[in-house]
Design a protein around this motif. Structure first.
Motif, mmCIF file in Angstrom:
data_model
loop_
_atom_site.group_PDB
_atom_site.id
_atom_site.type_symbol
_atom_site.label_atom_id
_atom_site.label_comp_id
_atom_site.label_asym_id
_atom_site.label_seq_id
_atom_site.Cartn_x
_atom_site.Cartn_y
_atom_site.Cartn_z
ATOM 1 N N SER A 141 0.848 -6.893 -5.805
ATOM 2 C CA SER A 141 0.113 -5.786 -6.130
ATOM 3 C C SER A 141 0.730 -4.577 -5.126
ATOM 4 N N TYR A 142 0.346 -3.303 -6.032
ATOM 5 C CA TYR A 142 0.418 -1.643 -4.961
ATOM 6 C C TYR A 142 -0.833 -1.987 -5.515
ATOM 7 N N VAL A 143 -1.472 -1.149 -4.097
ATOM 8 C CA VAL A 143 -2.710 -0.435 -4.246
ATOM 9 C C VAL A 143 -2.217 0.627 -3.552
ATOM 10 N N TYR A 144 -2.410 2.677 -4.151
ATOM 11 C CA TYR A 144 -2.007 3.924 -4.310
ATOM 12 C C TYR A 144 -3.327 3.984 -2.844
ATOM 13 N N GLN A 145 -2.883 4.983 -2.294
ATOM 14 C CA GLN A 145 -4.108 5.402 -1.375
ATOM 15 C C GLN A 145 -5.181 5.898 -1.491
ATOM 16 N N GLY A 146 -6.245 5.691 -1.051
ATOM 17 C CA GLY A 146 -7.294 6.511 -1.483
ATOM 18 C C GLY A 146 -7.869 5.658 -2.922
ATOM 19 N N GLU A 147 -7.387 4.399 -3.620
ATOM 20 C CA GLU A 147 -8.631 3.879 -4.791
ATOM 21 C C GLU A 147 -9.292 2.784 -4.413
ATOM 22 N N GLU A 148 -8.713 2.298 -2.858
ATOM 23 C CA GLU A 148 -9.840 1.993 -1.776
ATOM 24 C C GLU A 148 -10.994 2.167 -1.858
ATOM 25 N N LEU A 149 -11.055 3.612 -2.179
ATOM 26 C CA LEU A 149 -12.629 4.192 -0.925
ATOM 27 C C LEU A 149 -12.746 4.670 -2.656
ATOM 28 N N GLY A 150 -12.274 3.838 -3.825
ATOM 29 C CA GLY A 150 -12.955 4.857 -5.095
ATOM 30 C C GLY A 150 -13.140 6.291 -5.167
ATOM 31 N N LEU A 151 -11.637 7.432 -4.757
ATOM 32 C CA LEU A 151 -11.299 8.474 -5.089
ATOM 33 C C LEU A 151 -10.997 8.662 -7.110
ATOM 34 N N PRO A 152 -11.932 9.885 -7.262
ATOM 35 C CA PRO A 152 -11.916 10.572 -8.359
ATOM 36 C C PRO A 152 -10.246 11.049 -7.958
ATOM 37 N N TYR A 193 1.068 -1.007 0.598
ATOM 38 C CA TYR A 193 0.433 -0.273 0.376
ATOM 39 C C TYR A 193 0.311 1.164 -0.422
ATOM 40 N N GLN A 194 0.608 2.133 -1.279
ATOM 41 C CA GLN A 194 1.415 2.947 -1.194
ATOM 42 C C GLN A 194 0.911 4.098 -0.472
ATOM 43 N N VAL A 195 1.511 4.962 1.180
ATOM 44 C CA VAL A 195 1.490 6.062 1.474
ATOM 45 C C VAL A 195 1.431 7.086 0.608
ATOM 46 N N TYR A 196 1.293 8.328 0.733
ATOM 47 C CA TYR A 196 1.536 9.371 0.239
ATOM 48 C C TYR A 196 1.669 10.604 1.479
ATOM 49 N N ALA A 245 2.598 -5.089 3.474
ATOM 50 C CA ALA A 245 3.231 -4.049 3.423
ATOM 51 C C ALA A 245 3.042 -2.734 3.386
ATOM 52 N N ILE A 246 3.775 -1.860 3.836
ATOM 53 C CA ILE A 246 3.283 0.168 2.909
ATOM 54 C C ILE A 246 4.483 0.498 1.752
ATOM 55 N N TRP A 247 4.777 1.459 1.649
ATOM 56 C CA TRP A 247 5.709 2.521 0.936
ATOM 57 C C TRP A 247 5.157 3.678 1.272
ATOM 58 N N LEU A 287 3.115 -5.763 9.668
ATOM 59 C CA LEU A 287 2.815 -4.560 8.354
ATOM 60 C C LEU A 287 4.814 -5.124 8.181
ATOM 61 N N ARG A 288 5.005 -4.315 6.914
ATOM 62 C CA ARG A 288 6.361 -4.260 6.726
ATOM 63 C C ARG A 288 6.500 -2.729 5.849
ATOM 64 N N ILE A 289 7.610 -1.981 6.188
ATOM 65 C CA ILE A 289 7.803 -0.840 5.845
ATOM 66 C C ILE A 289 8.953 -0.545 4.891
ATOM 67 N N ILE A 290 8.210 -0.161 3.555
ATOM 68 C CA ILE A 290 9.206 0.323 2.519
ATOM 69 C C ILE A 290 10.017 2.049 2.623
ATOM 70 N N VAL A 291 10.803 2.081 2.642
ATOM 71 C CA VAL A 291 10.928 3.683 2.398
ATOM 72 C C VAL A 291 11.775 3.590 0.895
ATOM 73 N N ASP A 292 11.077 5.092 0.220
ATOM 74 C CA ASP A 292 11.709 5.852 -0.679
ATOM 75 C C ASP A 292 13.317 5.925 -0.331
#
Length: 536
Positions: free
Chosen positions: A364-375, A26-29, A61-63, A107-112
């Motif tokens: 698979s990667y999930v970008y924050q908010g896609e699980e909420l259906g954000l446009p 899951y990508q956290v911006y 995991a969280i990126w 949860l695992r943590i991945i950093v940029d």
């Protein structure tokens, strides 16, 4: 049927302990996930406060996007200090606590890590400017003499890729002028980043997402590109500043560092290459573990196009024994609800795309908010737009996919993103997002958040899903049908019509309910379904 036939697409057999081969990440911006201290900007404290949500969602995991000290010319991708935390995001103690809390929840943590360039406020670049032409300090970057720019390279953000200092020398920046490119021919640069990796690995991070992993090495002599048209991160062109063979020695050295730590620490390449075969080089057994699949992300809503990209991706990753990776959105592209048509159509397709992606072999990667259906937010006021990529053209700005998340259905924005009483956020939250708040969707069995949670739970527990093989099944035009072993089938209808197919067995989950009558099922338009195969 042989292993490389178009109907059976394998992944290399590997021990199940290699978590990264089928992880959902899951990508956290960070700026836009959750505001813990009330300044209207997301921070590490905010991420910590929502870790339970992510664990319950079912990701592995969280990126985290960059949270290092930075002037924020490119919102953290201009790093001034690779071993610290910018005060806007918290402190190093907050980072340690976040890693510890995440691990406590499984949860695992991945950093940029950002190795192609630094900030112009980095101590190295400030020393280079002060020291002047010909100094050892300037050798860490790419400086050149001349009355005109040294070549015709363009910045990804628009304009020339060279800026001239008052002393007459030019420095290279493939991105903003505040992001000078490092000289990876210099041994001090290699040593510095090896130390940076070890610093964060010692703190307990589980891996790195490597920004512009294809860009650190430039062609000898810095030759002209020789074509016109705006330079871009992703494309089919062979250019002298991306995907040079020398980057692979860097990634091999980093892989040795990762392998020297316990716990399967990983490297993930944000890499562009002109062909899938070139991209596969980044995930050879002695290089990085994953590379983002931008070909899948950019595929239009069309069954034949999706099948071609899936086949190509699985085939090329299998050639080097790597897992495929799948991603629908990230912080650099328009959200896929909008790309798929917006409104009810875009949301229906986004739900179907989620089930399609999560059924495919690999990670698979999930970008924050896609699980909420954000446009995508397309009507942000001009005065709040700050993305430097907008310098290229008005349509390319990335602010609209970075709007803060709605958490609670409060009366007014920002809907729980900040503590109560705080209304000013770094980007405004649309009033219409009240109905998309996470708390509202958690209570709705028909929400896209419930769909993600259900699908991720099935994916985690079903023996056929995750790493493994894919077998295509016959299907009507516009429908993708594939099996994962003999026990699971995914059916995706990418048309705007109801389509009749044989019922595979028991329905596990659907993005839109099909019509079932005996041994026949009618698939809803723009929908995907998962089935437990049985004799019906």
């Amino acid at each position: 049927m042989n292993a490389l036939s178009p109907d059976v697409l394998p992944a290399a057999p590997v021990p199940s302990t290699r978590w990264w081969r089928d992880a959902v990440i899951y990508q956290v911006y960070v700026r836009s996930f959750a505001d813990g201290d009330g300044d209207g900007v997301g921070d590490l404290l905010g991420v910590r406060s929502r870790l339970r949500y992510l664990a319950d969602l079912g990701v592995d995991a969280i990126w985290l996007t960059p949270f290092y000290p930075s002037p924020m010319a490119d919102f953290g991708y201009d790093v001034a200090d690779y071993r610290g935390v910018d005060p806007v995001f918290g402190s190093l103690a907050d980072a340690r606590a976040l890693i510890e809390d995440a691990h406590g929840l499984g949860l695992r943590i991945i950093v940029d890590v950002v190795p192609n360039h630094t900030s112009d406020r980095h101590a190295w670049f400030e020393a280079a400017v002060q020291a002047g032409p010909g100094s050892p300090e300037r050798e860490r970057y790419i400086f050149r003499d001349g009355d005109a720019p040294p070549n015709d390279w363009e910045s990804i953000f628009g304009g020339p890729a060279w800026t001239r200092l008052p002393d007459g020398q030019w420095y290279l920046h493939l991105f903003a002028p505040q992001q000078p490119d490092l000289n990876w021919a210099h041994p001090e640069v290699h040593a510095e980043f090896a130390d940076v990796l070890r610093f964060w690995l010692d703190l307990g991070v589980d891996g790195f997402r490597i920004d512009v992993a294809h860009g650190m090495v430039k062609a000898e002599g810095l030759p002209d590109v020789g074509h016109t048209g705006q330079a871009r991160m992703i494309g089919a062109q062979v250019v002298p500043y991306f995907d040079q063979d020398g980057v692979h020695e860097i990634h091999r050295a980093w892989r040795r560092i990762l392998d020297s730590y316990s716990g399967e620490r990983i490297g993930v390449a944000e890499a562009w290459a002109p062909t899938p075969e070139r991209l596969a080089n980044y995930v050879r057994p002695d290089e990085l573990h994953q590379a983002f699949n931008f070909h899948f992300l950019t595929t239009p809503w069309d069954a034949a196009r999706f099948r071609a990209v899936i086949e190509e991706s699985l085939h090329t990753s299998a050639l080097v024994g790597a897992p495929a990776t799948w991603v629908l959105s990230n912080h650099d592209v328009k959200r896929h609800v909008t790309r798929y048509g917006g409104g009810a159509t875009g949301l229906a397709r986004a739900k179907a795309a989620a089930l399609l992606m999560l059924a495919l072999p690999g990670s698979s990667y999930v970008y924050q908010g896609e699980e909420l259906g954000l446009p995508e937010v397309l009507d942000l006021p001009e005065e709040v737009l700050r993305d430097p990529q907008r310098l290229r053209d008005a349509e390319s700005g990335r602010d609209g996919c970075r709007v803060p998340l709605p958490w609670s259905p409060t009366e007014e924005p920002p809907f729980g993103f900040s503590p109560p009483g705080i209304t000013g956020t770094w980007l405004p939250v649309p009033p219409a997002w009240r109905d998309l708040a996470a708390e509202t969707q958690l209570a709705d069995p028909d929400s896209i958040l419930t769909l993600y949670t259900t699908a991720l739970a099935i994916r985690k527990n079903h023996p056929a899903l995750g790493d493994g093989t894919l077998t295509w099944r016959p299907a009507p035009d516009g429908v993708l049908a594939f099996d994962r072993s003999a026990t699971f089938r995914c059916l995706t209808n990418l048309t705007d019509a109801w389509i009749e197919v044989d019922r595979p067995g028991e329905l596990l989950v659907a993005s839109a309910n099909p019509s079932i009558s005996g041994k026949v099922v009618r698939l809803a338009p723009d929908s995907a379904t998962w089935w437990a195969i049985e004799d019906v």
